[in-house]
Design a protein around this motif. Structure first.
Motif, PDB file in Angstrom:
ATOM      1  N   THR A  68       3.341  -9.985  -0.498  1.00 18.83           N
ATOM      2  CA  THR A  68       3.306  -8.553  -0.801  1.00 18.83           C
ATOM      3  C   THR A  68       1.833  -8.168  -0.827  1.00 18.83           C
ATOM      4  O   THR A  68       1.096  -8.556  -1.739  1.00 18.83           O
ATOM      5  CB  THR A  68       3.966  -8.232  -2.146  1.00 18.83           C
TER       6      THR A  68
ATOM      7  N   THR B 148      -0.029  -9.508  -4.384  1.00 17.17           N
ATOM      8  CA  THR B 148       0.709  -9.888  -5.577  1.00 17.17           C
ATOM      9  C   THR B 148      -0.044 -10.993  -6.323  1.00 17.17           C
ATOM     10  O   THR B 148      -0.652 -11.866  -5.693  1.00 17.17           O
ATOM     11  CB  THR B 148       2.128 -10.365  -5.231  1.00 17.17           C
TER      12      THR B 148
ATOM     13  N   PHE C 225      -0.089  -6.264  -7.191  1.00 15.13           N
ATOM     14  CA  PHE C 225       1.324  -6.192  -7.561  1.00 15.13           C
ATOM     15  C   PHE C 225       1.706  -7.376  -8.442  1.00 15.13           C
ATOM     16  O   PHE C 225       1.079  -8.438  -8.393  1.00 15.13           O
ATOM     17  CB  PHE C 225       2.205  -6.210  -6.308  1.00 15.13           C
ATOM     18  N   SER C 226       2.766  -7.198  -9.210  1.00 11.64           N
ATOM     19  CA  SER C 226       3.336  -8.281 -10.012  1.00 11.64           C
ATOM     20  C   SER C 226       4.833  -8.015 -10.173  1.00 11.64           C
ATOM     21  O   SER C 226       5.227  -6.945 -10.642  1.00 11.64           O
ATOM     22  CB  SER C 226       2.668  -8.348 -11.387  1.00 11.64           C
TER      23      SER C 226
END
Length: 349
Positions: free
Chosen positions: A147, A165, A219-220
């Motif tokens: 991502t 991510t 992101f996470s």
């Protein structure tokens, strides 16, 4: 420059892909063949990709997939002018199968070989449907293992990661949530299907890394996956049924909300007018729908390849190879190595 036939080979994970494109003397790229053999059914009972199984499947599928691609294109190997192959990132054994095959074909045909980046290939896939990319665009790459937000200035070599991510990729979160609620692997399609019958506001799942002090473009999704697991555990502890459709819709809404909000924010802050969404999760209906809404509001052009081009395939590798040929990039050596951890800013080796 006369027309060139570029053959692409993809074997980074669980799809064996062979694609063939024609590069015209004007730089136009036309898709002639796109054949894929997937080993996903062999991995389903394990709930994820097993590297050794994937490598053996590539060995078995490579020649038959090549033959189908040539049949589809109406060409023979003697018509091929150059070969592009994924040399990273991906599973070490799987990459080795594809690169070894590409070296053998290149040596036998005495044509140039181009070792390319799988991630850049996902961006190049869009050009097979929508034509050349603008001189500068933003790409949101969303797949099972990646991502990332990428600033793309030139597919032949200038790609910069601006966000990624820090834990689970979106696709990994889909697979893990599917397992939690009893849906099959891979989790993306069944969750998307169930979500269409559910209420996306039924459960307020967290939006990772969206606080004022969090990284703007990273992101996470690990915390989201854990939140779904805890919510399901609480329901089961109370003896309540699990509303699978609502869980899927609410989970998917959280993923799509974060992905699209950050992508649009990045495009606006960087002054970029085109957003490309690629990778397997790009085929998700809510992601593409919400991205369309938000891009329209922000005056940003949205480009999403058709689902067949979003998943791993050889056509995208052939397309990236065609861009390198058109740019006059020096071919790779027949001693080309694989690189399972290849960074996205290394477009070719």
């Amino acid at each position: 420059m006369s027309d060139k036939i570029i053959l692409g080979i993809e074997s980074s994970c669980d799809e064996t892909g062979v694609g063939i494109v024609r590069l015209s003397d004007t730089g136009e790229i036309t898709l002639l063949a796109d054949q894929v053999a997937s080993s996903v059914d062999q991995h389903a009972r394990f709930g994820g990709v097993v590297p050794e199984v994937a490598s053996r499947a590539h060995l078995e599928a490579m020649v038959p997939t090549m033959e189908r691609a040539l049949d589809e294109s109406g060409l023979s190997l003697s018509n091929v002018d150059a070969i592009a192959v994924t040399c990273g990132p991906g599973l070490a054994g799987a990459l080795l199968v594809g690169v070894s095959a590409a070296k053998a074909y290149a040596a036998a045909l005495d044509v140039p070989l181009y070792g390319v980046n799988h991630l850049a290939g996902h961006v190049a896939a869009d050009t097979l449907q929508h034509g050349a990319l603008p001189s500068e665009c933003l790409a949101l790459l969303v797949s099972g293992g990646h991502t990332q937000l990428l600033k793309v200035e030139d597919l032949a070599g200038k790609i910069t990661e601006i966000g990624s991510t820090i834990d689970d990729a979106a696709g990994e979160a889909y697979d893990k949530v599917a397992r939690i609620i009893g849906l099959p692997y891979p989790g993306g399609p069944p969750i998307d299907k169930a979500a269409k019958q559910g209420n996306p506001t039924a459960i307020r799942f967290p939006r990772g890394l969206t606080g004022p002090r969090d990284p703007k473009f990273d992101f996470s999704f690990s915390g989201l996956k854990t939140a779904v697991a805890r919510w399901v555990e609480a329901q089961e502890s109370d003896g309540k049924p699990i509303p699978v459709d609502d869980v899927c819709a609410s989970f998917q809404e959280s993923v799509a909300d974060v992905l699209t909000a950050k992508a649009v924010r990045a495009a606006k802050e960087l002054g970029i007018g085109t957003l490309v969404i690629s990778g397997g999760v790009a085929a998700n209906s809510r992601l593409s729908g919400l991205a369309q809404e938000r891009c329209a509001e922000a005056g940003i052009e949205l480009r999403v390849p058709r689902p067949r081009l979003c998943t791993d395939n050889g056509a995208m590798i052939a397309a990236l190879g065609a861009h390198l040929v058109a740019a006059g990039v020096r071919p790779s050596s027949l001693e080309l190595p694989t690189d399972p951890g290849m960074p996205v800013d290394t477009v070719y080796v």
